[in-house]
Design a protein around this motif. Structure first.
Motif, PDB file in Angstrom:
ATOM      1  N   ALA A 113      75.304 -47.093  26.753  1.00 32.86           N
ATOM      2  CA  ALA A 113      76.743 -47.261  26.941  1.00 32.86           C
ATOM      3  C   ALA A 113      77.501 -46.876  25.671  1.00 32.86           C
ATOM      4  O   ALA A 113      76.994 -46.998  24.550  1.00 32.86           O
ATOM      5  CB  ALA A 113      77.054 -48.706  27.320  1.00 32.86           C
ATOM      6  N   THR A 130      73.787 -57.004  23.053  1.00 32.45           N
ATOM      7  CA  THR A 130      74.440 -58.233  23.501  1.00 32.45           C
ATOM      8  C   THR A 130      75.244 -58.831  22.353  1.00 32.45           C
ATOM      9  O   THR A 130      74.729 -58.962  21.235  1.00 32.45           O
ATOM     10  CB  THR A 130      73.406 -59.263  23.991  1.00 32.45           C
ATOM     11  OG1 THR A 130      72.770 -58.765  25.162  1.00 32.45           O
ATOM     12  CG2 THR A 130      74.073 -60.586  24.322  1.00 32.45           C
ATOM     13  N   ARG A 171      70.083 -48.347  22.506  1.00 34.19           N
ATOM     14  CA  ARG A 171      69.555 -49.569  23.117  1.00 34.19           C
ATOM     15  C   ARG A 171      70.672 -50.393  23.755  1.00 34.19           C
ATOM     16  O   ARG A 171      71.843 -50.259  23.414  1.00 34.19           O
ATOM     17  CB  ARG A 171      68.850 -50.421  22.062  1.00 34.19           C
ATOM     18  CG  ARG A 171      67.618 -49.783  21.446  1.00 34.19           C
ATOM     19  CD  ARG A 171      67.182 -50.531  20.193  1.00 34.19           C
ATOM     20  NE  ARG A 171      68.194 -50.463  19.135  1.00 34.19           N
ATOM     21  CZ  ARG A 171      68.058 -51.032  17.936  1.00 34.19           C
ATOM     22  NH1 ARG A 171      66.960 -51.716  17.650  1.00 34.19           N
ATOM     23  NH2 ARG A 171      69.022 -50.919  17.039  1.00 34.19           N
ATOM     24  N   ALA A 172      70.289 -51.269  24.676  1.00 33.57           N
ATOM     25  CA  ALA A 172      71.233 -52.251  25.192  1.00 33.57           C
ATOM     26  C   ALA A 172      71.590 -53.225  24.070  1.00 33.57           C
ATOM     27  O   ALA A 172      70.780 -53.489  23.173  1.00 33.57           O
ATOM     28  CB  ALA A 172      70.632 -52.993  26.373  1.00 33.57           C
ATOM     29  N   ASP A 226      77.546 -58.189  27.477  1.00 29.35           N
ATOM     30  CA  ASP A 226      76.388 -57.304  27.471  1.00 29.35           C
ATOM     31  C   ASP A 226      76.814 -55.850  27.647  1.00 29.35           C
ATOM     32  O   ASP A 226      77.717 -55.538  28.433  1.00 29.35           O
ATOM     33  CB  ASP A 226      75.423 -57.683  28.612  1.00 29.35           C
ATOM     34  CG  ASP A 226      74.940 -59.119  28.514  1.00 29.35           C
ATOM     35  OD1 ASP A 226      74.852 -59.632  27.380  1.00 29.35           O
ATOM     36  OD2 ASP A 226      74.669 -59.719  29.563  1.00 29.35           O
ATOM     37  N   ARG A 227      76.131 -54.975  26.913  1.00 30.43           N
ATOM     38  CA  ARG A 227      76.324 -53.527  27.076  1.00 30.43           C
ATOM     39  C   ARG A 227      74.977 -52.916  27.409  1.00 30.43           C
ATOM     40  O   ARG A 227      73.993 -53.128  26.687  1.00 30.43           O
ATOM     41  CB  ARG A 227      76.887 -52.907  25.796  1.00 30.43           C
ATOM     42  CG  ARG A 227      78.207 -53.506  25.342  1.00 30.43           C
ATOM     43  CD  ARG A 227      79.306 -53.312  26.360  1.00 30.43           C
ATOM     44  NE  ARG A 227      79.709 -51.917  26.475  1.00 30.43           N
ATOM     45  CZ  ARG A 227      80.454 -51.445  27.453  1.00 30.43           C
ATOM     46  NH1 ARG A 227      80.859 -52.243  28.423  1.00 30.43           N
ATOM     47  NH2 ARG A 227      80.785 -50.155  27.483  1.00 30.43           N
ATOM     48  N   GLU A 228      74.945 -52.154  28.472  1.00 26.08           N
ATOM     49  CA  GLU A 228      73.678 -51.578  28.906  1.00 26.08           C
ATOM     50  C   GLU A 228      73.265 -50.435  27.987  1.00 26.08           C
ATOM     51  O   GLU A 228      74.074 -49.892  27.220  1.00 26.08           O
ATOM     52  CB  GLU A 228      73.793 -51.081  30.344  1.00 26.08           C
ATOM     53  CG  GLU A 228      74.801 -49.974  30.523  1.00 26.08           C
ATOM     54  CD  GLU A 228      74.980 -49.591  31.979  1.00 26.08           C
ATOM     55  OE1 GLU A 228      75.520 -48.495  32.232  1.00 26.08           O
ATOM     56  OE2 GLU A 228      74.585 -50.388  32.865  1.00 26.08           O
ATOM     57  N   ALA A 229      71.997 -50.073  28.053  1.00 27.75           N
ATOM     58  CA  ALA A 229      71.464 -49.003  27.220  1.00 27.75           C
ATOM     59  C   ALA A 229      72.246 -47.720  27.455  1.00 27.75           C
ATOM     60  O   ALA A 229      72.553 -47.353  28.594  1.00 27.75           O
ATOM     61  CB  ALA A 229      69.980 -48.782  27.523  1.00 27.75           C
ATOM     62  N   ARG A 235      79.206 -62.797  30.537  1.00 28.59           N
ATOM     63  CA  ARG A 235      78.073 -63.467  31.190  1.00 28.59           C
ATOM     64  C   ARG A 235      77.968 -64.892  30.674  1.00 28.59           C
ATOM     65  O   ARG A 235      77.924 -65.127  29.467  1.00 28.59           O
ATOM     66  CB  ARG A 235      76.765 -62.719  30.924  1.00 28.59           C
ATOM     67  CG  ARG A 235      75.529 -63.409  31.526  1.00 28.59           C
ATOM     68  CD  ARG A 235      74.306 -62.493  31.497  1.00 28.59           C
ATOM     69  NE  ARG A 235      73.995 -62.050  30.151  1.00 28.59           N
ATOM     70  CZ  ARG A 235      73.182 -62.705  29.312  1.00 28.59           C
ATOM     71  NH1 ARG A 235      72.624 -63.862  29.675  1.00 28.59           N
ATOM     72  NH2 ARG A 235      72.940 -62.206  28.111  1.00 28.59           N
TER      73      ARG A 235
END
Length: 847
Positions: free
Chosen positions: A706, A610, A607-608, A701-704, A669
């Motif tokens: 990653a 945060t 999953r992404a 944030d880290r995207e799904a 962010r």
């Protein structure tokens, strides 16, 4: 209960229990006299005396007592058929029954309060009306135990008994004249409702009869014994003996009755077996035991003065670190964080207890407590209203302390202090301009507390959530219920969370708890399974703890999913479990900075994710600005995403600011949003009041999908832009290591190296070698000594070995259990951490 003398004397170092409760019986006449004195003391506590109530400072309190009683009497006048109070339905709602008894107590109180501004004081007719109502309630809704005990056990075993016992104590003379049978009738019923006890008495092996709950139950039973007269002496002595167990410092390696609830050697307080609870149940226990000491004053039932030093220690080491400028910190309030009262109201309760404790103390201890009361008054951003105190006598004492020019205001804390409450997985770090509070969790301590529709979205509150309190600010504008209302539960400051939406317990199951009594785990509203998996689930990680060296601290934790996710195969099919994101984190607590390192930040489920660096709130009209600098030197302002070197958030209206130095962090962010939500989103009983706040969110944030990432940053309270620009090239802060095995930093200005190691094997950074998991701080002062602090954050290790590379250093001073020796390459330090429960061991060395 058979308690040997040796066990009693070892339980309380300051005073053996046998010294507190005299063993020799007294005559019936003396017992009756002591009971009468106890009841008179009780009336004085709650109603005041003619002398106290003649003071003008008590006028508002007396008016409030009178107003409440007259409102309740009017409600009785307006009651319809089958009602005692208008609109208060009885028979199926235990909370309503508890309310009915409370209102009768409030009426009784007015009839015993001298100086009330109406004709209620001493009004026999009104007293008899209360007595008749007690008879009516007993006959219809309370006396038949086969129909009672629905709903919340607390109301039946504690709440109702508390109101009845106090009402009867206030009206004892009229009850004995008008309905002499009523006392014995109610006492028998109150015993019968003590379902979690044994034969109508306390059961110290019951999970319901611990800590603050035990203090409440036993105080009720002390009053009941006094009401019974000479025949109640044995009840009083037994209740006192039971209550005195709450004064015993919890030894986690030698538990009495398996109880983990209570005060620990490091100042921690736990209730519900695993909830850090100083700011809610803890203050309730403090209030209750101080009241008990006051009602015993002058009686022969106990020598309460022997217990005063123990309670003083609770205040100094347990409460004072958690109170900042009159505000109780969020990390120790459990589900109470969602209530609208706020931290200033919490502290008013503590202040009353400290005021009364000072009257029971002597010499320097009494002065220190009085000085602390004045310190809270001087530093609080909200005026403390003593009208909220329970006792008019306490109001008078408070007024006298504040008005005494010979008492200087003084904190019980030094200005600079770092406290590791490792027994409850919390840290507090204090400096002149700020306080930082950190909430950790583990397989010992709950991630959060939810119950009864309170704290509806608590999921990440124990996953490294932190709170940065800035000096001079009204904390209701920064934290309290409105922080949890307007800040996303997935975006609390310090939290690493998966990007998903979770349902609240009422949303998932249609009621405030998971109901499945037919399942082998027996899910009912107050079952152990409910506690374990719904109300206050623990984490599944063992590593959570840290060390303190003087006024500096280090803490580390491995983030985990909770017990429900671990046990998902054992749980019912419709029980919803949640998987957590992964992270290994450290917090290094310095003077100007709090340094945060995180490694392995990601998600095994893809999953992404945060990670929130900070979340701050401001009133919509406040002048808020966000400025900073990119890594390429270009200036930054406002919201958006960028590769930042530093960021500064300032609230000119509140005259506060926080800086963020990104030591080794991916793109950041920044969000600055206006958020409006109802306070009811965090607690079903809150009024549907809309709250609007300007919310700052600083996150990574880290995207799904990653790969896991590491990040390092520093919070700089009260920072200016010039100061933030000075953090360049590893000066004064330098990240030495940031992996899931080892996290370490150094601060050149302080000569400090701080490290947390998380795995077995050898770890090394900046000339410090550590064997296995540990928390270590080393300070090398110029032309001064080298000091070292070591702690076991797993609570499991018997010995920790640290090697300081360089010339051999000799021991100057060392804590017991520390051994210094020569080793190849430097100085070896062996620390015996067996059964230390996270305690820090320190040693001072010289070359």
């Amino acid at each position: 209960m058979d308690i040997t003398r040796r066990r009693l004397l070892s339980a309380l170092s300051a005073a053996g229990l046998l010294a507190v409760v005299p063993a020799l019986p007294v005559s019936a006449a003396q017992a009756a006299a002591d009971s009468a004195r106890l009841l008179a003391n009780t009336a004085g506590i709650f109603a005041g005396t003619a002398e106290s109530n003649a003071r003008p400072e008590t006028a508002a309190k007396l008016a409030a007592v009178d107003r409440t009683a007259r409102t309740n009497l009017k409600s009785m006048d307006d009651a319809g058929e089958g009602e005692l109070f208008a609109g208060l339905a009885l028979g199926t709602d235990d909370a309503n029954l508890n309310t009915a008894f409370r209102r009768l107590y409030e009426i009784a109180l007015a009839t015993r309060t001298p100086g009330t501004p109406s004709d209620l004081y001493g009004n026999t007719a009104v007293q008899r009306r209360v007595i008749d109502a007690l008879v009516w309630l007993h006959e219809r809704f309370y006396g038949d135990q086969s129909k009672g005990y629905y709903g919340n056990w607390f109301n039946w075993e504690i709440g109702i008994s508390q109101h009845v016992s106090k009402a009867l104590a206030l009206l004892v003379d009229e009850v004995r004249t008008y309905r002499p049978d009523l006392i014995a009738t109610y006492v028998a019923s109150m015993d019968a409702y003590l379902r979690n006890g044994t034969d109508g008495d306390v059961n110290l092996d019951s999970r319901f009869h611990t800590g603050a709950n035990l203090a409440d139950i036993t105080t009720n039973r002390i009053l009941q014994g006094a009401l019974l007269g000479a025949g109640g002496e044995a009840r009083i002595r037994k209740a006192l003996t039971d209550q005195l167990t709450v004064f015993v410092t919890i030894d986690p390696y030698h538990l009495d009755h398996g109880v983990t609830d209570g005060h620990y050697a490091d100042g921690s307080f736990i209730q519900h077996a695993s909830v850090a609870y100083t700011g809610s149940y803890g203050k309730g226990l403090l209030t209750r035991v101080v009241q008990t000491l006051k009602i015993l004053d002058g009686t022969g039932f106990a020598h309460g003065e022997e217990l005063v030093p123990t309670v003083h220690k609770w205040v100094r080491d347990g409460f004072a670190p958690l109170i900042f400028e009159g505000w109780m910190m969020e990390i120790v309030k459990g589900r109470a964080v969602s209530r609208p009262d706020g931290g200033y109201v919490d502290v008013a309760v503590v202040v009353e207890a400290v005021v009364d404790l000072s009257s029971l103390s002597t010499g320097a201890d009494a002065t220190a407590l009085k000085s602390y009361v004045k310190h809270i008054r001087a530093t609080s951003r909200a005026a403390l209203n003593p009208t909220s105190f329970v006792s008019p006598i306490s109001i008078v004492r408070y007024t006298d302390i504040i008005g005494d020019a010979s008492i200087p205001p003084a904190d019980l804390n030094p200005v600079s202090r770092s406290v590791a409450f490792n027994a409850m997985d919390k840290n507090v770090h204090r400096r002149a301009g700020y306080a930082f509070a950190l909430a950790r969790s583990s397989d010992r301590i709950s991630k959060y507390e939810y119950m009864s529709g309170e704290n509806l979205m608590p999921w990440f509150q124990g996953d490294g959530a932190y709170y940065l309190y800035l000096s001079g600010q009204d904390q209701t504008q920064a934290y309290g219920v409105d922080y949890f209302t307007t800040v996303s539960p997935y975006g609390l400051a310090g939290v690493t969370a998966p990007v998903e939406r979770r349902g609240t317990v009422p949303e998932l199951y249609g009621k405030p708890y998971y109901d499945n009594p037919g399942h082998p785990l027996n899910f009912t509203s107050s079952s152990e399974s409910q506690n374990k998996y719904v109300y206050f689930p623990r984490g599944t990680n063992r590593h959570s703890g840290g060390a303190v060296l003087g006024a500096y601290g280090a803490a580390g934790a491995v983030q985990s999913s909770d017990a429900a996710f671990r046990d998902r195969e054992l749980l019912p099919d419709d029980f919803v479990v949640h998987r957590n994101a992964t992270a290994t984190k450290s917090w290094f607590l310095l003077d100007e900075e709090i340094v945060v390192l995180a490694a392995g930040v990601g998600d095994a489920a893809g999953r992404a994710v945060t990670t929130t660096v900070d979340a701050r709130t401001a009133a919509p009209g406040d002048q808020v600005s966000v400025t900073g600098e990119r890594r390429d030197g270009r200036p930054w302002s406002g919201a958006g995403t960028a590769d930042l070197r530093w960021l500064r958030y300032a609230n000119a209206t509140q005259r506060t600011s926080v800086g963020y130095v990104f030591l080794d962090t991916p793109k950041v962010r920044v969000a600055l949003d206006t958020v409006t939500r109802s306070r009811r989103v965090v607690r079903t009983a809150n009024p549907d009041t809309a709250v609007t706040r300007t919310v700052l969110g600083v996150s990574v944030d880290r995207e799904a999908g990653a790969r896991p990432v590491s990040l390092a940053y520093a919070l700089v309270p009260n920072a200016g832009e010039a100061g933030l620009r000075s953090y360049r090239g590893g000066q004064p802060l330098k990240v030495l290591a940031n992996t899931v095995r080892l996290q370490a930093v150094s601060h050149a200005g302080l000569g400090l190296t701080a490290a947390n190691s998380f795995t077995a094997g050898r770890h090394e950074a900046a000339g410090v070698r550590i064997e296995g998991p540990a928390s270590v701080l080393v300070r090398r002062e110029r032309r001064g000594p080298t000091t070292v602090a070591v702690s076991d954050p797993t609570m499991d290790r018997d010995r920790i070995t640290v090697l300081l590379r360089g010339p051999l250093l000799r021991e100057v001073t060392a804590d017991e259990g520390v051994r210094v020796s020569r080793a190849r390459g430097g100085t070896r330090i062996d620390v015996d951490t067996h059964h230390a429960y996270g305690r820090s061991f320190t040693v001072t060395l010289r070359g």
